[in-house]
Design a protein around this motif. Structure first.
Motif, short mmCIF file in Angstrom:
data_model
loop_
_atom_site.label_atom_id
_atom_site.label_comp_id
_atom_site.label_asym_id
_atom_site.label_seq_id
_atom_site.Cartn_x
_atom_site.Cartn_y
_atom_site.Cartn_z
N SER A 196 0.81 -1.22 0.00
CA SER A 196 0.00 0.00 0.00
C SER A 196 0.84 1.26 0.00
O SER A 196 0.48 2.25 -0.65
CB SER A 196 -0.96 -0.01 1.20
OG SER A 196 -0.38 -0.57 2.35
N THR A 197 1.94 1.27 0.75
CA THR A 197 2.88 2.40 0.77
C THR A 197 4.28 1.82 1.00
O THR A 197 4.45 0.61 1.11
CB THR A 197 2.56 3.39 1.92
OG1 THR A 197 2.67 2.71 3.18
CG2 THR A 197 1.16 3.98 1.78
N GLU A 198 5.26 2.69 1.10
CA GLU A 198 6.62 2.22 1.32
C GLU A 198 6.76 1.39 2.59
O GLU A 198 7.53 0.43 2.64
CB GLU A 198 7.59 3.41 1.39
CG GLU A 198 7.80 4.14 0.07
CD GLU A 198 8.77 5.30 0.20
OE1 GLU A 198 9.51 5.36 1.21
OE2 GLU A 198 8.80 6.14 -0.71
N LEU A 199 5.99 1.76 3.62
CA LEU A 199 6.13 1.09 4.92
C LEU A 199 4.99 0.14 5.24
O LEU A 199 5.02 -0.51 6.30
CB LEU A 199 6.22 2.13 6.04
CG LEU A 199 7.43 3.07 6.02
CD1 LEU A 199 7.38 4.00 7.24
CD2 LEU A 199 8.73 2.29 6.00
N THR A 200 3.98 0.05 4.39
CA THR A 200 2.81 -0.76 4.74
C THR A 200 2.38 -1.71 3.63
O THR A 200 2.54 -1.44 2.44
CB THR A 200 1.60 0.12 5.11
OG1 THR A 200 1.12 0.80 3.94
CG2 THR A 200 1.95 1.13 6.19
N ARG A 201 1.82 -2.82 4.07
CA ARG A 201 1.08 -3.74 3.23
C ARG A 201 -0.25 -4.02 3.93
O ARG A 201 -0.38 -3.75 5.12
CB ARG A 201 1.85 -5.07 3.06
CG ARG A 201 3.13 -4.96 2.26
CD ARG A 201 3.98 -6.22 2.41
NE ARG A 201 4.62 -6.27 3.73
CZ ARG A 201 5.19 -7.34 4.27
NH1 ARG A 201 5.17 -8.50 3.59
NH2 ARG A 201 5.76 -7.30 5.46
N PHE A 202 -1.21 -4.56 3.21
CA PHE A 202 -2.46 -4.92 3.88
C PHE A 202 -3.03 -6.20 3.27
O PHE A 202 -2.72 -6.57 2.15
CB PHE A 202 -3.49 -3.79 3.82
CG PHE A 202 -4.14 -3.59 2.48
CD1 PHE A 202 -5.35 -4.19 2.17
CD2 PHE A 202 -3.53 -2.79 1.51
CE1 PHE A 202 -5.94 -4.00 0.93
CE2 PHE A 202 -4.12 -2.58 0.27
CZ PHE A 202 -5.33 -3.20 -0.02
#
Length: 257
Positions: free
Chosen positions: A4-10
């Motif tokens: 989802s972003t550089e630091l996140t997945r979902f």
């Protein structure tokens, strides 16, 4: 698991419905090369979903945005599965961890997670700000800001006065990426917040108009009939909660006119 972003997945939990939209987005936070992960809102008690989250990396901490079961039902089991503590605002939803505090800075998964109290949807709602997530940062908004539609106020636990103050607080974070617990990821939190506030003002105007016709002491169901006449019956209870919250807000402010 979706980046989802550089630091996140979902990972999308398998719990679609009128209130949960496509389901609950369970987020995994980790900086590149970090030894551990932080999981936010493990969601419903679904073993395959939890196993997938656990396999995304060694879980060192589990965070909860608010008390509703589509976010918390699996928390105790996921803690048991991973050995990680669960932290939430409400001690009832903490398992081996201390309650979250507004303004707290958590250092975990190789990054910084800032706790932002955002009551309104519920009294215990918080968001998690990741200032180092890309050029502008990101914020995990739970149900305070959704990817689709607008947020239900779980009155009397959630109130409109609190919610509007929370919107003001979130707007000050600027154009960060919005990572909601339901629906798609959105850009520019400040722009989304302004649209949410406009929607609330429109609803308040509709309720004032309904009260002008029905009388200031009109019941919640009667006002909902006037303002939410076309609403899907599946979400009628949620509409009545929001009406109750708005009536409370207007009457607390000293009048409905």
């Amino acid at each position: 698991m979706v980046r989802s972003t550089e630091l996140t997945r979902f990972r999308l939990a398998p719990n679609p419905g009128p209130m949960s939209l496509h389901g609950t987005n369970s987020y995994v936070i980790a900086a590149p090369g970090a030894a551990g992960t932080v999981v936010v809102d493990p969601g419903p008690l679904d073993e395959p979903h939890l196993q997938e989250l656990a396999q995304a990396g060694a879980v060192e901490l589990i965070l909860i945005t608010h008390r509703h079961a589509d976010h918390t039902a699996a928390a105790a089991r996921f803690s048991e599965l991973t050995g990680a503590p669960v932290r939430a605002v409400d001690p009832a939803h903490c398992h081996g961890g201390s309650p979250l505090a507004d303004g707290e800075v958590i250092h975990a998964a190789g990054t910084e997670i800032r706790v932002v109290a955002t009551p309104g949807h519920t009294s215990d709602s918080v968001c998690f700000h990741l200032p180092a997530d890309g050029a502008k940062g990101s914020v995990l908004t739970g149900d305070t800001i959704l990817g689709l539609g607008t947020t239900v106020l779980d009155y009397p636990d959630g109130t409109l006065g609190d919610y509007l103050a929370s919107l003001d607080r979130l707007e000050r974070l600027g154009a960060v990426t919005v990572l909601p617990a339901h629906g798609p990821i959105l850009p520019a939190l400040d722009t989304i917040v302004r649209a949410y506030r406009d929607h609330r003002e429109d609803r308040l105007a509709q309720i004032r108009a309904a009260l002008a016709s029905l009388g200031d002491s009109a019941e919640v169901a009667d006002v909902a009939d006037a303002v939410y006449a076309a609403v899907d019956p599946a979400v009628r209870p949620a509409a009545e909660l929001s009406v109750a919250a708005q009536l409370h807000y207007l009457r607390l402010a000293g009048g409905t006119a």
